[in-house]
Design a protein around this motif. Sequence first.
Motif, PDB file in Angstrom:
ATOM      1  N   LEU A  43       0.786  -1.228   0.000  1.00 27.91           N
ATOM      2  CA  LEU A  43       0.000   0.000   0.000  1.00 27.91           C
ATOM      3  C   LEU A  43       0.821   1.283   0.000  1.00 27.91           C
ATOM      4  CD1 LEU A  43      -2.720  -1.120   2.548  1.00 27.91           C
ATOM      5  CD2 LEU A  43      -2.945  -0.956   0.066  1.00 27.91           C
ATOM      6  N   GLY A  44       2.136   1.167   0.150  1.00 27.85           N
ATOM      7  CA  GLY A  44       2.956   2.370   0.209  1.00 27.85           C
ATOM      8  C   GLY A  44       4.355   2.062   0.703  1.00 27.85           C
ATOM      9  N   SER A  45       4.723   2.701   1.815  1.00 31.09           N
ATOM     10  CA  SER A  45       6.054   2.470   2.364  1.00 31.09           C
ATOM     11  C   SER A  45       5.988   2.352   3.876  1.00 31.09           C
ATOM     12  CB  SER A  45       7.008   3.592   1.961  1.00 31.09           C
ATOM     13  OG  SER A  45       6.524   4.833   2.422  1.00 31.09           O
ATOM     14  N   PRO A  80      12.061  -5.780  14.725  1.00 33.45           N
ATOM     15  CA  PRO A  80      10.917  -6.684  14.543  1.00 33.45           C
ATOM     16  C   PRO A  80       9.639  -5.902  14.257  1.00 33.45           C
ATOM     17  CG  PRO A  80      11.464  -6.473  16.863  1.00 33.45           C
ATOM     18  CD  PRO A  80      12.524  -5.726  16.106  1.00 33.45           C
ATOM     19  N   CYS A  81       8.718  -6.557  13.609  1.00 30.23           N
ATOM     20  CA  CYS A  81       7.449  -5.923  13.258  1.00 30.23           C
ATOM     21  C   CYS A  81       6.306  -6.609  14.008  1.00 30.23           C
ATOM     22  CB  CYS A  81       7.207  -6.012  11.756  1.00 30.23           C
ATOM     23  SG  CYS A  81       5.658  -5.249  11.262  1.00 30.23           S
ATOM     24  N   ALA A  82       5.616  -5.840  14.823  1.00 31.77           N
ATOM     25  CA  ALA A  82       4.478  -6.376  15.575  1.00 31.77           C
ATOM     26  C   ALA A  82       3.245  -6.530  14.691  1.00 31.77           C
ATOM     27  CB  ALA A  82       4.162  -5.462  16.751  1.00 31.77           C
ATOM     28  N   HIS A  83       3.256  -5.908  13.529  1.00 33.56           N
ATOM     29  CA  HIS A  83       2.091  -5.922  12.642  1.00 33.56           C
ATOM     30  C   HIS A  83       2.339  -6.751  11.388  1.00 33.56           C
ATOM     31  CE1 HIS A  83       0.118  -2.769  14.950  1.00 33.56           C
ATOM     32  NE2 HIS A  83       1.306  -2.199  15.030  1.00 33.56           N
ATOM     33  N   GLU A  84       3.252  -7.695  11.459  1.00 33.47           N
ATOM     34  CA  GLU A  84       3.622  -8.497  10.287  1.00 33.47           C
ATOM     35  C   GLU A  84       2.381  -8.924   9.503  1.00 33.47           C
ATOM     36  OE1 GLU A  84       6.582  -9.449   7.959  1.00 33.47           O
ATOM     37  OE2 GLU A  84       7.080  -8.984  10.028  1.00 33.47           O
ATOM     38  N   HIS A  85       2.308  -8.536   8.256  1.00 33.66           N
ATOM     39  CA  HIS A  85       1.206  -8.841   7.339  1.00 33.66           C
ATOM     40  C   HIS A  85      -0.126  -8.230   7.766  1.00 33.66           C
ATOM     41  CE1 HIS A  85       4.064 -11.415   5.417  1.00 33.66           C
ATOM     42  NE2 HIS A  85       4.188 -12.147   6.493  1.00 33.66           N
ATOM     43  N   ALA A  86      -0.085  -7.221   8.634  1.00 31.73           N
ATOM     44  CA  ALA A  86      -1.285  -6.481   9.021  1.00 31.73           C
ATOM     45  C   ALA A  86      -0.941  -4.997   9.013  1.00 31.73           C
ATOM     46  CB  ALA A  86      -1.762  -6.928  10.404  1.00 31.73           C
ATOM     47  N   CYS A  87      -0.329  -4.556   7.929  1.00 34.13           N
ATOM     48  CA  CYS A  87       0.220  -3.201   7.832  1.00 34.13           C
ATOM     49  C   CYS A  87      -0.812  -2.107   8.075  1.00 34.13           C
ATOM     50  CB  CYS A  87       0.867  -2.989   6.470  1.00 34.13           C
ATOM     51  SG  CYS A  87       2.289  -4.040   6.161  1.00 34.13           S
ATOM     52  N   ILE A  88      -2.057  -2.341   7.714  1.00 33.66           N
ATOM     53  CA  ILE A  88      -3.066  -1.297   7.816  1.00 33.66           C
ATOM     54  C   ILE A  88      -3.225  -0.811   9.254  1.00 33.66           C
ATOM     55  CG2 ILE A  88      -5.154  -2.684   8.130  1.00 33.66           C
ATOM     56  CD1 ILE A  88      -4.797   0.208   5.689  1.00 33.66           C
ATOM     57  N   ARG A  89      -2.885  -1.637  10.229  1.00 32.36           N
ATOM     58  CA  ARG A  89      -2.972  -1.247  11.634  1.00 32.36           C
ATOM     59  C   ARG A  89      -1.702  -0.568  12.140  1.00 32.36           C
ATOM     60  NH1 ARG A  89      -5.848  -5.906  15.226  1.00 32.36           N
ATOM     61  NH2 ARG A  89      -7.746  -6.156  14.011  1.00 32.36           N
ATOM     62  N   CYS A  90      -0.668  -0.536  11.341  1.00 32.27           N
ATOM     63  CA  CYS A  90       0.633  -0.037  11.783  1.00 32.27           C
ATOM     64  C   CYS A  90       0.751   1.475  11.614  1.00 32.27           C
ATOM     65  CB  CYS A  90       1.751  -0.725  11.001  1.00 32.27           C
ATOM     66  SG  CYS A  90       3.395  -0.208  11.526  1.00 32.27           S
ATOM     67  N   PRO A  91       1.194   2.186  12.654  1.00 29.00           N
ATOM     68  CA  PRO A  91       1.370   3.636  12.526  1.00 29.00           C
ATOM     69  C   PRO A  91       2.547   4.025  11.628  1.00 29.00           C
ATOM     70  CG  PRO A  91       2.121   2.904  14.679  1.00 29.00           C
ATOM     71  CD  PRO A  91       1.489   1.712  14.013  1.00 29.00           C
ATOM     72  N   PHE A 130      -8.808   1.724  11.526  1.00 25.43           N
ATOM     73  CA  PHE A 130      -7.455   2.068  11.075  1.00 25.43           C
ATOM     74  C   PHE A 130      -7.448   2.383   9.584  1.00 25.43           C
ATOM     75  CE2 PHE A 130      -5.856   0.092  14.998  1.00 25.43           C
ATOM     76  CZ  PHE A 130      -4.861   1.003  15.340  1.00 25.43           C
ATOM     77  N   LEU A 131      -8.135   1.588   8.791  1.00 24.85           N
ATOM     78  CA  LEU A 131      -8.182   1.799   7.349  1.00 24.85           C
ATOM     79  C   LEU A 131      -8.772   3.170   7.025  1.00 24.85           C
ATOM     80  CD1 LEU A 131      -9.047  -0.662   4.596  1.00 24.85           C
ATOM     81  CD2 LEU A 131     -10.304   1.467   4.696  1.00 24.85           C
ATOM     82  N   ARG A 132      -9.856   3.509   7.657  1.00 25.21           N
ATOM     83  CA  ARG A 132     -10.493   4.807   7.390  1.00 25.21           C
ATOM     84  C   ARG A 132      -9.604   5.967   7.838  1.00 25.21           C
ATOM     85  NH1 ARG A 132     -16.634   2.878   8.990  1.00 25.21           N
ATOM     86  NH2 ARG A 132     -17.018   1.800   7.005  1.00 25.21           N
TER      87      ARG A 132
END
Length: 117
Positions: free
Chosen positions: A8-10, A18-29, A73-75
Motif C-alpha cells: 500500500l505504500g512504504s 521486529p514488526c508487531a504488525h507483520e502482514h497487518a500493515c493497515i494497523r501499523c502507525p 485504522f483503514l479509514r
Amino acid sequence: MDKRKVELGSCGRPYGTPCAHEHACIRCPMLSINPKMLPRLDELEADLLARRQRAIDEGWRGEVEGLDLTVRFLRSKRAQTHRAAAATGSVDLGMPPRPGARAGTGEGTGTGGFRGV
C-alpha cells in the motif's frame, strides 16, 4: 534512509527491527499510504465489511471487534492520505538576497557581475 516498499505504500520501520504488525500493515502507525493505492483501500474496506457481516451472522464477537478495529485504522489511513495529498504542492521560497545587496535594485541576483554581450 530508504523506506521499505509494501503493497500500500512504504514502511517507516527501521531495518533490523521486529514488526508487531507483520502482514497487518493497515494497523501499523509506520505505514505511509501511497495516494495511488486509495482504490485498493476501497477494495480492502469492502472485503472487511463483508467479513464483518459474516462474523456477525456466525456470532463471532471477537472477530467482529478485530474487524471493527481494522476498519477504523483503514479509514484513518485513508483520511490521512487524502490530507497529505491535498497539502502537497510546490512552494516558491524565492532566492535570498546576497549580503550587501540593495533591495529592489536587482543587485545580488546571482549574475556575478556578468552583464552579457
